[in-house]
Design a protein around this motif. Structure first.
Motif, PDB file in Angstrom:
ATOM      1  N   VAL A 108       5.099  15.698 -10.365  1.00 51.24           N
ATOM      2  CA  VAL A 108       4.220  16.842 -10.976  1.00 51.24           C
ATOM      3  C   VAL A 108       5.684  18.048 -10.918  1.00 51.24           C
ATOM      4  CG1 VAL A 108       2.579  18.699 -11.332  1.00 51.24           C
ATOM      5  CG2 VAL A 108       1.952  16.476 -10.575  1.00 51.24           C
ATOM      6  N   GLU A 118       5.439  18.635  -5.519  1.00 52.43           N
ATOM      7  CA  GLU A 118       3.835  17.976  -6.121  1.00 52.43           C
ATOM      8  C   GLU A 118       4.094  16.837  -6.615  1.00 52.43           C
ATOM      9  OE1 GLU A 118      -0.219  19.572  -8.088  1.00 52.43           O
ATOM     10  OE2 GLU A 118       1.351  20.745  -7.972  1.00 52.43           O
ATOM     11  N   LEU A 148       1.371  13.035  -7.549  1.00 52.00           N
ATOM     12  CA  LEU A 148       0.085  12.588  -7.843  1.00 52.00           C
ATOM     13  C   LEU A 148       0.302  11.276  -7.100  1.00 52.00           C
ATOM     14  CD1 LEU A 148      -1.143  13.257 -11.362  1.00 52.00           C
ATOM     15  CD2 LEU A 148      -1.440  14.679  -9.270  1.00 52.00           C
ATOM     16  N   ARG A 202      -3.772  14.694  -5.812  1.00 51.98           N
ATOM     17  CA  ARG A 202      -2.615  15.745  -5.588  1.00 51.98           C
ATOM     18  C   ARG A 202      -2.213  15.498  -4.098  1.00 51.98           C
ATOM     19  NH1 ARG A 202      -3.308  21.886  -4.964  1.00 51.98           N
ATOM     20  NH2 ARG A 202      -0.968  22.608  -5.635  1.00 51.98           N
ATOM     21  N   TRP A 222      -4.996  15.443  -1.005  1.00 48.53           N
ATOM     22  CA  TRP A 222      -6.282  15.821  -1.533  1.00 48.53           C
ATOM     23  C   TRP A 222      -7.281  14.852  -0.739  1.00 48.53           C
ATOM     24  CZ3 TRP A 222     -10.238  12.933  -3.752  1.00 48.53           C
ATOM     25  CH2 TRP A 222     -11.108  13.680  -4.468  1.00 48.53           C
TER      26      TRP A 222
END
Length: 165
Positions: A88, A92, A94, A111, A127
């Protein structure tokens, strides 16, 4: 009446013994990461970083298809591995991984952020389904193991329940 009770008990027992559908497959993180990334390493997740030396390139920059190797900790005695499904930003990504938020479950495109002081992905927050967010815990990592080829279509081949975060 005895025959009805015996027949009912037999039918109930047969119903309990039916095969679990492929969608309900239980995954550990290492076999799942190997399956979706194509990185051919075996054993506990905490051994992947050293096993990769000389076999796969390693580094500290996320790339799609790379596997992020987590260090073993008191809460994760055998470490953890997760495949990067998308970058991302510099800090960051995924992740697609198994056995994190739900025992044996698969999560797709959840995330993860780099919270290391140096911006080198040596500590991350990931996450977590039960809290619906990143929470307060952060985890030490060793870095990324690069697959060197396109990742498997994990949503199609995972054979497990896929949850997004």
């Amino acid at each position: 009446m005895k025959h009805f009770a015996a027949r009912f008990a037999l039918m109930a027992a047969c119903g309990l013994m039916t095969a679990t559908p492929a969608m309900a497959q239980f995954w550990q993180c290492a076999p799942f990461a190997r399956h979706v990334s194509g990185i051919d390493l075996y054993g506990n997740a905490n051994t992947w970083w050293s096993q990769a030396e000389g076999r796969y390139e390693r580094g500290h920059t996320p790339q799609p298809g790379a596997v992020l190797a987590f260090e073993a900790t008191g809460r994760m005695r055998v470490g953890h591995v997760a495949m990067v499904s998308q970058v991302v930003s510099e800090r960051e990504v995924l992740l697609t991984h198994a056995n994190w938020s739900r025992r044996g479950g698969v999560e797709t495109d959840v995330r993860a952020i780099d919270v290391s002081d140096a911006g080198d992905w040596s500590r991350v927050k990931v996450w977590y389904g039960p809290t619906g967010g990143l929470g307060t815990s952060s985890y030490p990592t060793k870095g990324f193991i690069y697959a060197g080829h396109a990742p498997v279509d994990y949503a199609h081949h995972a054979g497990g329940e896929v949850a997004a975060g």
